[in-house]
Scaffold this motif. Structure first.
Motif, mmCIF file in Angstrom:
data_model
loop_
_atom_site.group_PDB
_atom_site.id
_atom_site.type_symbol
_atom_site.label_atom_id
_atom_site.label_comp_id
_atom_site.label_asym_id
_atom_site.label_seq_id
_atom_site.Cartn_x
_atom_site.Cartn_y
_atom_site.Cartn_z
ATOM 1 N N VAL A 50 0.823 -1.203 0.000
ATOM 2 C CA VAL A 50 0.000 0.000 0.000
ATOM 3 C C VAL A 50 0.863 1.262 0.000
ATOM 4 C CG1 VAL A 50 -1.698 1.301 1.312
ATOM 5 C CG2 VAL A 50 -1.944 -1.151 1.064
ATOM 6 N N THR A 51 1.952 1.207 0.745
ATOM 7 C CA THR A 51 2.824 2.385 0.775
ATOM 8 C C THR A 51 3.305 2.723 -0.627
ATOM 9 O OG1 THR A 51 4.430 0.803 1.591
ATOM 10 C CG2 THR A 51 3.724 2.500 3.117
ATOM 11 N N GLU A 52 3.616 1.680 -1.385
ATOM 12 C CA GLU A 52 4.093 1.902 -2.738
ATOM 13 C C GLU A 52 2.991 2.522 -3.590
ATOM 14 O OE1 GLU A 52 5.437 -1.465 -5.444
ATOM 15 O OE2 GLU A 52 7.016 -1.361 -3.909
ATOM 16 N N LEU A 53 1.794 1.951 -3.467
ATOM 17 C CA LEU A 53 0.652 2.480 -4.204
ATOM 18 C C LEU A 53 0.457 3.958 -3.879
ATOM 19 C CD1 LEU A 53 -2.239 -0.118 -4.013
ATOM 20 C CD2 LEU A 53 -1.250 0.910 -6.046
ATOM 21 N N ILE A 54 0.528 4.243 -2.581
ATOM 22 C CA ILE A 54 0.289 5.619 -2.163
ATOM 23 C C ILE A 54 1.379 6.531 -2.701
ATOM 24 C CG2 ILE A 54 0.300 7.126 -0.141
ATOM 25 C CD1 ILE A 54 -1.349 4.994 1.279
ATOM 26 N N ALA A 55 2.599 6.063 -2.609
ATOM 27 C CA ALA A 55 3.710 6.875 -3.118
ATOM 28 C C ALA A 55 3.526 7.152 -4.600
ATOM 29 C CB ALA A 55 5.038 6.171 -2.867
ATOM 30 N N GLU A 56 2.909 6.189 -5.275
ATOM 31 C CA GLU A 56 2.721 6.337 -6.707
ATOM 32 C C GLU A 56 1.586 7.314 -7.010
ATOM 33 O OE1 GLU A 56 3.160 2.486 -8.955
ATOM 34 O OE2 GLU A 56 1.048 2.908 -9.292
ATOM 35 N N LYS A 57 0.495 7.252 -6.200
ATOM 36 C CA LYS A 57 -0.690 8.051 -6.484
ATOM 37 C C LYS A 57 -0.623 9.453 -5.891
ATOM 38 C CE LYS A 57 -2.179 4.405 -8.206
ATOM 39 N NZ LYS A 57 -1.799 4.284 -9.605
ATOM 40 N N LEU A 58 0.106 9.563 -4.809
ATOM 41 C CA LEU A 58 0.087 10.833 -4.083
ATOM 42 C C LEU A 58 0.473 12.013 -4.968
ATOM 43 C CD1 LEU A 58 -0.621 11.948 -1.382
ATOM 44 C CD2 LEU A 58 1.734 11.665 -0.650
ATOM 45 N N PRO A 59 1.599 11.910 -5.707
ATOM 46 C CA PRO A 59 1.971 13.065 -6.526
ATOM 47 C C PRO A 59 0.890 13.416 -7.537
ATOM 48 C CG PRO A 59 3.691 11.386 -6.564
ATOM 49 C CD PRO A 59 2.536 10.792 -5.841
ATOM 50 N N VAL A 60 0.207 12.391 -8.045
ATOM 51 C CA VAL A 60 -0.836 12.655 -9.035
ATOM 52 C C VAL A 60 -1.946 13.481 -8.409
ATOM 53 C CG1 VAL A 60 -2.424 11.590 -10.637
ATOM 54 C CG2 VAL A 60 -0.319 10.408 -10.023
ATOM 55 N N THR A 61 -2.417 12.987 -7.265
ATOM 56 C CA THR A 61 -3.507 13.698 -6.615
ATOM 57 C C THR A 61 -3.073 15.076 -6.161
ATOM 58 O OG1 THR A 61 -4.606 11.678 -5.963
ATOM 59 C CG2 THR A 61 -5.095 13.618 -4.669
ATOM 60 N N ILE A 62 -1.847 15.164 -5.691
ATOM 61 C CA ILE A 62 -1.380 16.487 -5.263
ATOM 62 C C ILE A 62 -1.355 17.440 -6.450
ATOM 63 C CG2 ILE A 62 0.634 17.760 -4.452
ATOM 64 C CD1 ILE A 62 1.132 15.581 -2.471
ATOM 65 N N GLN A 63 -0.857 16.934 -7.567
ATOM 66 C CA GLN A 63 -0.835 17.805 -8.738
ATOM 67 C C GLN A 63 -2.249 18.248 -9.116
ATOM 68 O OE1 GLN A 63 0.929 16.135 -12.275
ATOM 69 N NE2 GLN A 63 0.434 17.951 -13.475
ATOM 70 N N LEU A 64 -3.157 17.290 -9.111
ATOM 71 C CA LEU A 64 -4.544 17.614 -9.450
ATOM 72 C C LEU A 64 -5.109 18.616 -8.439
ATOM 73 C CD1 LEU A 64 -7.076 17.074 -11.155
ATOM 74 C CD2 LEU A 64 -7.633 15.216 -9.609
ATOM 75 N N ALA A 65 -4.855 18.345 -7.167
ATOM 76 C CA ALA A 65 -5.397 19.217 -6.127
ATOM 77 C C ALA A 65 -4.827 20.621 -6.249
ATOM 78 C CB ALA A 65 -5.098 18.636 -4.757
ATOM 79 N N VAL A 66 -3.523 20.689 -6.449
ATOM 80 C CA VAL A 66 -2.902 22.013 -6.524
ATOM 81 C C VAL A 66 -3.447 22.776 -7.718
ATOM 82 C CG1 VAL A 66 -0.739 23.190 -6.996
ATOM 83 C CG2 VAL A 66 -0.826 21.406 -5.271
ATOM 84 N N MET A 67 -3.525 22.094 -8.843
ATOM 85 C CA MET A 67 -4.035 22.795 -10.021
ATOM 86 C C MET A 67 -5.494 23.204 -9.830
ATOM 87 S SD MET A 67 -2.179 20.877 -13.220
ATOM 88 C CE MET A 67 -3.167 21.731 -14.429
ATOM 89 N N ALA A 68 -6.256 22.313 -9.201
ATOM 90 C CA ALA A 68 -7.665 22.641 -8.965
ATOM 91 C C ALA A 68 -7.787 23.838 -8.036
ATOM 92 C CB ALA A 68 -8.402 21.446 -8.387
ATOM 93 N N ILE A 69 -6.982 23.819 -6.975
ATOM 94 C CA ILE A 69 -7.027 24.944 -6.037
ATOM 95 C C ILE A 69 -6.619 26.219 -6.755
ATOM 96 C CG2 ILE A 69 -5.821 25.937 -4.064
ATOM 97 C CD1 ILE A 69 -7.403 24.057 -2.759
ATOM 98 N N LEU A 70 -5.614 26.101 -7.612
ATOM 99 C CA LEU A 70 -5.192 27.293 -8.354
ATOM 100 C C LEU A 70 -6.346 27.812 -9.203
ATOM 101 C CD1 LEU A 70 -1.523 26.594 -9.459
ATOM 102 C CD2 LEU A 70 -2.395 28.158 -7.728
ATOM 103 N N PHE A 71 -6.994 26.892 -9.893
ATOM 104 C CA PHE A 71 -8.152 27.302 -10.687
ATOM 105 C C PHE A 71 -9.180 27.996 -9.801
ATOM 106 C CE2 PHE A 71 -7.333 24.605 -14.500
ATOM 107 C CZ PHE A 71 -7.659 25.553 -15.432
ATOM 108 N N ALA A 72 -9.445 27.331 -8.683
ATOM 109 C CA ALA A 72 -10.464 27.865 -7.782
ATOM 110 C C ALA A 72 -10.069 29.257 -7.306
ATOM 111 C CB ALA A 72 -10.663 26.932 -6.601
ATOM 112 N N LEU A 73 -8.801 29.416 -6.979
ATOM 113 C CA LEU A 73 -8.353 30.717 -6.487
ATOM 114 C C LEU A 73 -8.416 31.753 -7.602
ATOM 115 C CD1 LEU A 73 -5.256 29.672 -4.339
ATOM 116 C CD2 LEU A 73 -7.485 30.412 -3.525
ATOM 117 N N VAL A 74 -7.928 31.341 -8.766
ATOM 118 C CA VAL A 74 -7.862 32.289 -9.874
ATOM 119 C C VAL A 74 -9.259 32.716 -10.313
ATOM 120 C CG1 VAL A 74 -7.299 32.431 -12.317
ATOM 121 C CG2 VAL A 74 -5.608 31.610 -10.688
#
Ligand SMILES: Nc1ncnc2c1ncn2[C@@H]1O[C@H](COP(=O)(O)OP(=O)(O)OP(=O)(O)O)[C@@H](O)[C@H]1O
Ligand SMILES: Nc1ncnc2c1ncn2[C@@H]1O[C@H](COP(=O)(O)OP(=O)(O)OP(=O)(O)O)[C@@H](O)[C@H]1O
Ligand SMILES: [Mg+2]
Ligand SMILES: [Mg+2]
Lengths: 341, 314, 287, 481, 365
Positions: B87-111
């Motif tokens: 699971v740790t490996e899975l999470i390590a693999e998915k985390l950056p993806v979700t973070i990227q999505l979240a950050v971009m979404a938040i940026l959109f939301a802020l902008v």
């Protein structure tokens, strides 16, 4: 029509600021809250406007500064002459380049009037930077000088502090520094000491007087504390219900008050040296705008009111520069009034 | 400041414990047998029993919990029942993806959200205000999956502007990575933008009435500067706190958005895991998300202190 | 002085209503909400086909005279389903937000007013709930309680509760410091009354605004849950489930998605306008 | 060139011995070769085994193996490798293949390229098992080294070797240069992308992000066919969909529906299978009433798909004592198609007086409830096996592994067991047909339809053949771009 | 024997600030060892600069806050340890008028409810009608109309609101009224009305008043005895006349001299203080006033002066009060012009005659 203007008694100096027929209305109320105000202030002098709380002093001052919230207030009438310019207050007040530069204002609430998020120094310097073509260092330098002048100890350090780190008195001094930093020729002080202690109030009044004599700035001083008026005014205008009911040199108005409202006000003040009898008051409260009577607006509370008072009294001279808007001035010479007794 | 952060972290510990208990009780809460879901169509009883043993599903829940916590503390979150991946490996693999999505979404939301909020506050009661509010509310009432599919049909199929789905790691090809993520981030961002807009608006309305804004005007500053510097700076505090809170909403939204755009992030992983009763994965993800949420709130608190000279200088 | 004060002659309740009535956008919002509520209530007596009646000859047909809003994937009348679906969706929105408010506000008030350990316990739990992704929480709860609209509403309501706790608590902290609360203590008002008369009405406005926003989230959450089979059970319609089904037919039958989409938007808009209006009307300080 | 294929969902673990998903098998078609393969007509043909022979008594099967085949890691493929593979499938604890290979009692390595499977009793289904995961050969070296973790980095002998996998995102395979049939392979790599939403899957194909997709929704057929850039291929599947009725699985089976077959027959008569196919599947699927599609050689033509007969249904209900109708609670997986299907069934059944109550459940819950007997009726299907046995034996025999209905009839048991023992088509068919004669009355499962696999592909993709097992075989497939 | 109604004994209240998440702990000594006695029937005044601890002291006396140490006795009874149930009589007998008439009334309750609320608590036996009548009577008592009961606080002027606050405080029929700057937020004419009102009520209802303020002219007008506070401590206390006429403490001097008199051109012998009030979280050692005192000497910086009886009743906490020059007595009011004096007299007379009819008019409108 309204009579002579409330103005300085020094004929020789030209008035810095003159206000003609200024009226102000709250949207949704047909009656003007401030009605046909004429004012005139000369260099180095202080005109005090006295009046009950809520009678429209602050909003008028803001109107002059061009700071009115347009969505709630409407100015049907009024011109202002300031430094050779005529401003039509109906369309717009003072322009932004004059505001904060040639004309400045100190507000009633020192505790909330400073932006909590920025350093004192930056807030003061901003006013210079905005109006003067200078560097940030120069602006900060003049902010420092100004802080020194308004008597803030350790100004160098205060510059870098935030408003919450200052006491009320100091904040008010910062506000004064901010207003005066561009050497305005005209200052509007809206109850600058109401929120402060008497000991601090004394310091601030001294300060304003001092700065005024240094720079020859004209001042419009708003207050309802007669003690403060006596301390600082050259001339006084007493307002009631949005109109000037009495105006003149401070000595004349205090020593020879004519209007029943002025008399009532003066009677209301407890005196350190006075008797401890029941205070004489002005009975009742200021009617709301919707209930404002026609004619003399004071007549609903005036013990001398007669049917004549349904006609609006003109502001007419009773002495040199001393004018009163009352059908029965001077009271003691009115048979009708005497008989009424 | 450091001690403040330390305290804040200490406070987070009971919260995380609570969450771990909660995700663990999911196992009991959720009907359906994970092993059945794992066993395949044939459901060989021997296999079932073996799996039960292997994943210690026969142990009492408290024992399972203690084992899990013990392992988790050692950085071992178990292995996925479905793919056998740790699971740790899975999470390590998915985390950056979700973070990227979240950050971009938040940026959109802020902008989108913040300027719209400021504008509608400044122009309160005008047409601009109404339009901004209606747009915000429609952003709120359009479900993510719907908007997502519409965008794919329009932007990818009809206009052929952006790829319809998929994911390219940022490290591989940043430009492509960002372009593939544009639509999902936008979809995810719209609902947040709406919330942000409404809150920015009310914060700004409050601040614009304040005395210090009047003071700024009295200095003769231009309205833009008054609004953007003096007013906005003070409206920022609630906005920062809110943005951190929205993080939770973001993850929830990501579930559907990732599904639609087939982005291999947390959301997709966790829903699949819930449906397959892949508990190790569910627990791992919820735990990491919760820690992330708490971390965001910590950041918000720090920002709160930094934004408030009153707290900063005390 | 003798001018009659128009305010004096009216009871305070009427004034709230009057202010509300003159609030344009609130009236629009009220109208929208009332419209959908009426439709939902009147569904049984309206001259519309049975929402479950299928017509094999008219599957996914665009709007016609017989089916003004078209038919759905198995030939049912979309208009009838929209009308019956209004019940489920409005219920989902209102009931779940109701649950969240009824639980969240008292807990928030208690946490904020009493502070200390009460606060610490409530706050930690709130944080833990907030930190768990909403949809997972809802899925877990709905799955645990069994699939039905009622349980979906409970699940959504419980998941939305922490936000209200948090919001209320924050608001209470500031209201608690107001002089008028001290004044209530000074006259010896018992704590329960202080909470209900002084704290509650003054924390209500932001709660109201949040509640109207959450109604939107709740209606959409019901959609997601019924998509996962955890909400309204077929063939009974809800806008959310209609929208979910429709997403598979966006190409062939766009109207299937359009109507529920528009309806959700209008209801959300209605509730928000209503919320704004209520907030203004309930605030005696607004003119 | 790279070929990009969109799958409906993500595969599970990529170990043929542990795997259990349909999409996993699609990936194996490119990754792992089997001992035997099938033709689109379900004939068994050589793949890694070049020939085979049953012993007289049917208890041993001898296979000759293809020479010169190597696994992706270079390990040679030979008889020992086959033996190791069978051993792994039978004995690895995690293996899901145990039941499929239950009949094999031992494997003899006759010589390097000959292997013999010994059985206690004849098992006709074994060869067909070798055409699926049980027959997939993995590298014994790699399997030994990785143990149960083999799936993280599978090593087989198929046309493509494993490159990488990002869960939920992609499984990438690359061309295996030493493939024995390399001449037929025209791609440098294949990437499998799980895209669950059908609309999005099609959109990806339309926008050119993928080259082909599996399981196009029947409702999207018209659109795909109308698109000049897209070709559609289809094949009726080996599996079926139906309504399983609990006849004896716990207390819930003890009700009119479980006790009286006339009710189940009434349900069947109430349904218009053609109309269901038209409404829900645009007519693309195959209506059915047996575990095999009507196109299958195993289909019992004595019992054709019945026409709808509401009157008969009503009569049956009345006969069973329910002239005023009866309720039936059916659990349904909570996904769009089954729900849509059941709503149509519900509407049809209602006309005959059967009041169907739909309880939608998440699949994991549905499965658990079904095996625990906590259901009255359950809408579920079977993906299908090459050998007919796979579609019927475990469901209809007493104690069968997936006999969730707990149907039991000794005669049926005998027939189905006999069908296993023979390798002769006609003999087996006779057994199945006589079982059908009983089952068509008892009807523990009301069969409804057979899914059609629909692939949508870029029209530049040539040489693709549709197989009823739903797999994607890339031999001979080319892409001209 | 004096009849003491309220007594504070060595009251101390320290606030611990911060120490939460953001800051190191700081201790604010808001009230630091205050003792005083209030006699029944008198008006007792507490004056001092903003932030010197007046409100905190008032809250302690009201038991709205608990002291760090020290005691409050009401009618000889210790109030700190009263059980909840025994609080009711205290809450009935001792009432509070707030400084800020804008924030101290719940904006969402009508005036009628606000004023009726104490009745609800302390006289639950009253039925709604009786209560409404009593509310009307209370409103009349403070010069408001019965009709006002249906309005909300924001619809009133500051002076009217302060009256509402007073009516609310009077509703339970208290024996003691503590006013925390009840007139500071009002303008002069309204302030005069409220001052008169308080004086009238005191007479009519036989109340004891404790008035907190910083405006000495008002205090002088109202009070019998007075305590002057500086930084959490009482620096001077005594009968009002004595304190005003012969202030001992330099701080009292400064306060008195800083009051601007409404007489233009009047020469002040103002005692200007240096600097700002020190922070109560870090009070200066020794005499707390020494940082601003023009007469400070070395021992002031090190030794804390105790309250010292200057006269039997007049106490001062200063090392050097004896040597500090007496403040000049305030000059008698300057005479206005003859006409003006006549006018003032006319006004006074006219008011007296119109008062009755004005009240009458108000009531009938
Ligand atoms: N933003 C506003 N909206 C509506 N009414 C307002 C607004 N600002 C002021 N008023 C009203 O305008 C009137 C005059 O207000 P203003 O602040 O000018 O009084 P003031 O004479 O300065 O009183 P004070 O002495 O209390 O400062 C008051 O009745 C006040 O209620
Ligand atoms: N709850 C509190 N927590 C922390 N400090 C407090 C609190 N209440 C008051 N203080 C501090 O105690 C000191 C005395 O406050 P208090 O309000 O009693 O002064 P005051 O004399 O009433 O002032 P004002 O004239 O401004 O009302 C101040 O420094 C204040 O900041
Ligand atoms: Mg003002
Ligand atoms: Mg105070």
């Amino acid at each position: 029509m309204q009579g002579s203007e409330a103005r300085s008694d020094t004929e020789s100096t030209n008035p810095i600021l003159q206000l003609h027929q200024f009226s102000l209305r709250f949207r949704g109320h047909p009656e003007p809250a401030v009605d046909g105000l004429n004012l005139s202030v000369s260099a180095g002098e202080t005109l005090c406007i006295v009046g009950e709380s809520g009678c429209g002093k602050s909003v008028s001052a803001m109107a002059l500064m061009g700071l009115l919230p347009q969505d709630i207030i409407d100015i049907p009438n009024g011109q202002m002459d300031f430094e050779g310019h005529r401003y039509d207050l109906r369309s717009d007040g003072l322009d932004a380049s004059t505001r904060g530069d040639r004309m400045a204002m100190i507000f009633q609430e020192p505790m909330t009037s400073l932006n909590p998020a920025f350093r004192i120094g930056d807030q003061i310097a901003e006013a210079v930077l905005h109006h003067r073509n200078c560097t940030r260092t120069e602006a900060t330098e003049s902010a420092l000088q100004m802080l020194r002048r308004v008597g803030i100890p350790a100004p160098q350090q205060r510059l870098r502090e935030y408003p919450h780190q200052l006491s009320g008195g100091m904040r008010q001094r910062v506000m004064i520094a901010m207003a005066l930093i561009n050497n305005p020729s005209f200052l509007i002080a809206d109850e600058p000491t109401t929120a402060l202690d008497v000991t601090i109030q004394a310091q601030i009044l001294d300060l304003i007087r001092e700065l005024q004599s240094e720079t020859g700035m004209g001042t419009l001083f708003i207050t309802h504390d007669l003690g403060v008026v006596a301390e600082i005014a050259t001339n006084v205008a007493v307002m009631y219900g949005g109109q000037i009911v009495e105006s003149g040199p401070v000595g004349a108005v205090f020593d020879d008050p004519q209007h029943p409202y002025t008399i009532g006000l003066m009677s209301s003040v407890p005196r350190m040296s006075g008797s401890r009898d029941r205070l004489i008051t002005v009975p009742g409260t200021v009617p709301s705008l919707a209930d404002m009577p026609q004619g003399c607006r004071f007549r609903t509370r005036c013990p001398f009111a007669t049917d004549n008072c349904a006609a609006r009294p003109a502001l007419s001279d009773v002495g040199p520069d001393h004018a009163v808007a009352c059908h029965y001035a001077p009271l003691e010479q009115q048979d009708e009034v005497r008989c009424a007794m | 400041m450091l001690s403040f952060i330390l305290r804040r972290i200490l406070i987070a510990i009971p919260t995380i414990l609570l969450i771990s208990v909660f995700v663990f009780s999911l196992q009991k809460l959720l009907p359906g047998d994970p092993v059945l879901a794992m066993a395949g169509e044939e459901r060989d009883p021997e296999v079932l029993e073996f799996l039960r043993e292997k994943y210690r599903l026969n142990d009492p829940i408290p024992v399972q919990y203690m084992t899990w916590v013990g392992n988790a503390l050692r950085g071992d979150l178990g292995i996925s029942l479905r793919t056998n991946q740790p699971v740790t490996e899975l999470i390590a693999e998915k985390l950056p993806v979700t973070i990227q999505l979240a950050v971009m979404a938040i940026l959109f939301a802020l902008v989108i959200g913040i300027p719209a909020g400021i504008l509608s506050a400044v122009k309160k009661g005008t047409v601009t205000d109404y339009v901004a509010n209606i747009v915000a509310l429609s952003g709120l009432s359009i479900p993510n999956f719907w908007l997502g599919i519409m965008l794919i049909l329009l932007v990818s199929v009809k206009l052929d502007l952006l790829p319809a789905s998929g994911y390219v790691p940022l490290s591989e090809d940043p430009v492509k990575s960002i372009t593939t993520m544009l639509m999902p981030a936008f979809v995810l961002g719209t609902a947040l933008a709406a919330t942000l807009m409404r809150h920015t608006r009310s914060a700004m309305l409050g601040v614009l009435k304040s005395d210090y804004v009047r003071t700024a005007r009295a200095k003769g500053l231009h309205e833009r500067r008054v609004v953007l510097k003096h007013a906005f700076r003070n409206a920022l505090t609630p906005i920062v706190t809110l943005t951190a809170l929205l993080f939770g909403e973001l993850i929830a939204g990501a579930v559907l958005t990732e599904q639609i755009f087939t982005i291999p992030g947390f959301g997709k992983l966790v829903v699949d895991a819930v449906f397959n009763r892949d508990y190790a994965v569910v627990q791992g993800i919820v735990l990491v998300t919760a820690v992330g949420f708490i971390f965001m709130n910590l950041l918000a608190d720090v920002a709160y202190v930094l934004l408030n000279p009153r707290l900063r200088t005390a | 002085m003798a001018v009659a004060d128009p305010i004096l002659s009216r009871r305070p309740e009427n004034r709230v209503w009057k202010k509300f009535r003159t609030h344009k956008s609130a009236m629009l919002g009220g109208f929208l909400v009332a419209f959908f509520v009426l439709i939902a209530l009147a569904a049984p007596i309206l001259p519309i086909p049975d929402p479950a009646a299928t017509d094999w000859g008219a599957v996914r047909k665009p709007p016609t005279a017989a089916h003004p809003l078209g038919t759905d994937e198995i030939g049912r009348d979309v208009l009838a389903r929209m009308i019956w679906g209004a019940q489920a969706s409005l219920l989902a929105g209102v009931v779940s937000v109701g649950i969240a408010v009824l639980l969240g506000v008292p807990l928030g008030i208690v946490a904020g007013y009493f502070g200390g350990w009460t606060d610490a316990v409530i706050s930690r739990c709130t944080e833990a709930l907030l930190a768990a992704p909403f949809l997972i929480l809802a899925i877990a709860l709905a799955a645990f309680l069994g699939p039905s609209l009622t349980n979906a509403m409970i699940a959504i309501g419980l998941s939305a509760t922490p936000i209200f706790i948090r919001l209320t608590r924050g608001q209470v902290l500031s209201v608690k410091a107001e002089d008028y609360v001290t004044s209530a203590r000074a006259i010896g008002l018992p704590t329960p009354k202080i909470l209900t008369r002084y704290i509650f009405p003054n924390v209500l406005p932001p709660v109201l605004v949040q509640a109207t926003l959450t109604i939107a989230t709740a209606i959409i959450a019901e959609a997601s849950l019924s998509f996962l089979g955890l909400g309204q059970q077929p063939p009974a319609p809800s806008w959310g489930s209609m929208l979910n089904t429709a997403k598979n037919f966006l190409n062939q039958a766009p109207w299937m998605a359009m109507w529920p989409g528009i309806a959700i938007f209008l209801v959300v808009l209605g509730f928000n306008l209503l919320g704004d209006g209520l907030r203004d009307a309930l605030d005696p300080r607004e003119h | 060139a790279d070929l990009r294929i969109a799958l409906q969902s993500d595969a599970d673990v990529l170990d043929p011995d542990q795997s259990r998903t349909f999409v996993g098998r699609i990936v194996y078609a490119s990754l792992c070769d089997k001992l035997v393969d099938i033709t689109p007509d379900l004939e068994l043909i050589p793949q890694l085994a070049t020939g085979w022979e049953w012993s007289e008594d049917g208890t041993s099967l001898t296979m000759t193996l293809r020479e010169g085949v190597v696994f992706h890691d270079g390990t040679p493929f030979n008889a020992q490798a086959v033996s190791d593979n069978i051993d792994r499938s039978q004995n690895l604890e995690e293996s899901r293949r145990k039941s499929e290979l239950k009949s094999v009692t031992g494997v003899d390595v006759v010589d390097d390229y000959t292997v013999r499977f010994n059985m206690a009793a004849p098992d006709a289904t074994l060869l067909a098992q070798f055409a699926d995961r049980a027959g997939m050969m993995v590298s014994p070296t790699a399997a030994k080294a990785a143990g149960a973790d083999f799936g993280l980095n599978p090593v087989c002998s198929g046309p493509f070797s494993f490159k990488e996998r990002v869960a939920q995102d992609r499984i990438a395979l690359e061309r295996f240069p030493d493939y024995w049939n390399a001449g037929e392979i025209h791609f440098d790599s294949v990437t499998f992308l799980p895209i669950p939403d059908t609309t999005v899957r099609l959109a990806n194909l339309q926008s050119g992000d993928i080259d082909m997709l599996e399981r196009l929704a029947a409702t999207d057929l018209a659109q795909a066919e109308g698109d000049g850039g897209i070709d559609v291929e289809r094949a009726v599947s080996l599996g079926y969909q139906g309504i399983t009725i609990n006849v004896n699985n716990g207390d819930k089976g003890d009700n009119p529906w479980g006790n009286d077959e006339r009710l189940r027959q009434a349900l069947s008569y109430a349904l218009d299978r053609d109309a269901i196919n038209q409404v829900v599947f645009e007519g693309a699927f195959a209506p059915g009433n047996q575990p095999f599609p009507p196109t299958s050689p195993w289909y019992d033509t004595d019992h054709p798909v019945p026409a709808r007969d509401v009157d008969k249904a009503k009569a049956l209900l009345a006969e069973a004592g329910f002239p005023d109708g009866i309720d039936l609670e059916v659990q349904v997986p909570n996904t769009t198609v089954p729900l849509q299907l059941m709503q149509v069934v519900q509407a049809m059944a209602a006309e005959a007086g059967i009041n169907v109550e739909i309880t939608s459940k998440e699949f994991a819950t549905l499965l658990a409830d079904q095996s625990a007997g906590d259901y009255q009726a359950s809408q579920i299907g079977w993906s299908g096996r090459v050998d007919p046995d796979g579609n019927i034996h475990q469901f209809m025999t007493t104690g069968g592994g997936i006999n969730d209905s707990h149907y039991s009839d000794p005669k049926v048991d005998d027939m189905l067991n006999n069908a296993r023992a023979s390798t002769d088509f006609d003999a087996r068919k006779a057994e199945y047909d006589s079982a059908r004669d009983i089952l068509i009355d008892d009807m523990p499962i009301v069969y409804l339809y057979h899914q059609t696999w629909i692939w949508a592909l870029d029209s530049d993709l040539e040489g693709f053949t549709a197989y009823p097992d739903g797999m994607i075989r890339l031999e001979g497939v080319t892409l001209d771009k | 024997m004096r009849d003491v109604i309220l007594e504070a004994r060595d009251l101390t209240r320290h606030f611990t600030l911060g120490g939460g998440l953001f800051e190191p702990k700081t201790k604010v000594r808001a009230v630091d060892g205050v003792s005083l006695t209030v006699n029944r029937g008198e008006t007792f005044a507490i004056v001092g600069e903003s932030g010197c601890g007046k409100s905190t002291l008032a809250r302690l006396m009201m038991r709205l806050d608990r002291p760090t140490s020290g005691q409050v006795l009401f009618n000889g009874q210790e109030v700190q340890d009263l059980a909840r149930r025994d609080m009711a009589p205290l809450r009935r007998d001792m009432q509070f008028v707030f400084q800020d008439p804008f924030s101290s009334l719940n904006p969402r309750m009508t005036v009628g409810k606000l004023v009726g609320e104490p009745l609800e608590v302390h006289a639950p036996e009253l039925d709604a009608d009786t209560r409404r009548e009593k509310v009307a009577a209370l409103l009349a008592q403070v010069g408001l109309l019965p009709d006002h009961a249906n309005r909300y606080p924001h619809e009133f002027s500051g002076g009217q609101r302060q009256r509402i606050g007073i009516a609310r405080a009077l509703a339970s029929g208290p024996r003691l009224l503590i006013g925390d700057e009840p007139v500071s937020a009002l303008d002069v004419s309204v302030q005069a009305q409220v001052v008169n009102l308080l004086n009238d009520l005191k007479q009519d209802l036989d109340l004891t008043l404790v008035i907190i303020a910083h405006d000495l002219a008002v205090i002088r007008h109202m009070s019998d005895r007075i305590a002057v506070m500086y930084l959490g401590q009482v620096v001077e206390s005594g009968p009002a006349d004595q304190v005003f006429d012969a202030p001992r403490h330099p701080y009292t001097h400064a306060l008195l001299s800083a009051i601007p008199e409404p007489e233009p051109g009047r020469v002040h012998n103002q005692l200007t203080l240096k600097g700002e009030m020190p922070s109560p979280s870090n009070p200066p050692a020794g005499c707390r006033f020494h940082t601003r005192c023009p007469f400070a000497q070395d021992n002031c910086r090190t030794h804390t002066p105790l309250l010292d009886a200057a006269d039997t009743d007049h106490q001062v906490a200063c090392h050097h009060w004896k040597t500090i020059p007496e403040a000049g007595k305030p000059a008698p009011p300057r005479r206005r012009s003859v006409g003006a004096e006549e006018r003032f007299a006319l006004y006074r007379a006219a008011l007296q005659t119109t008062q009755a009819s004005a009240t009458h008019r108000e009531e009938t409108s």
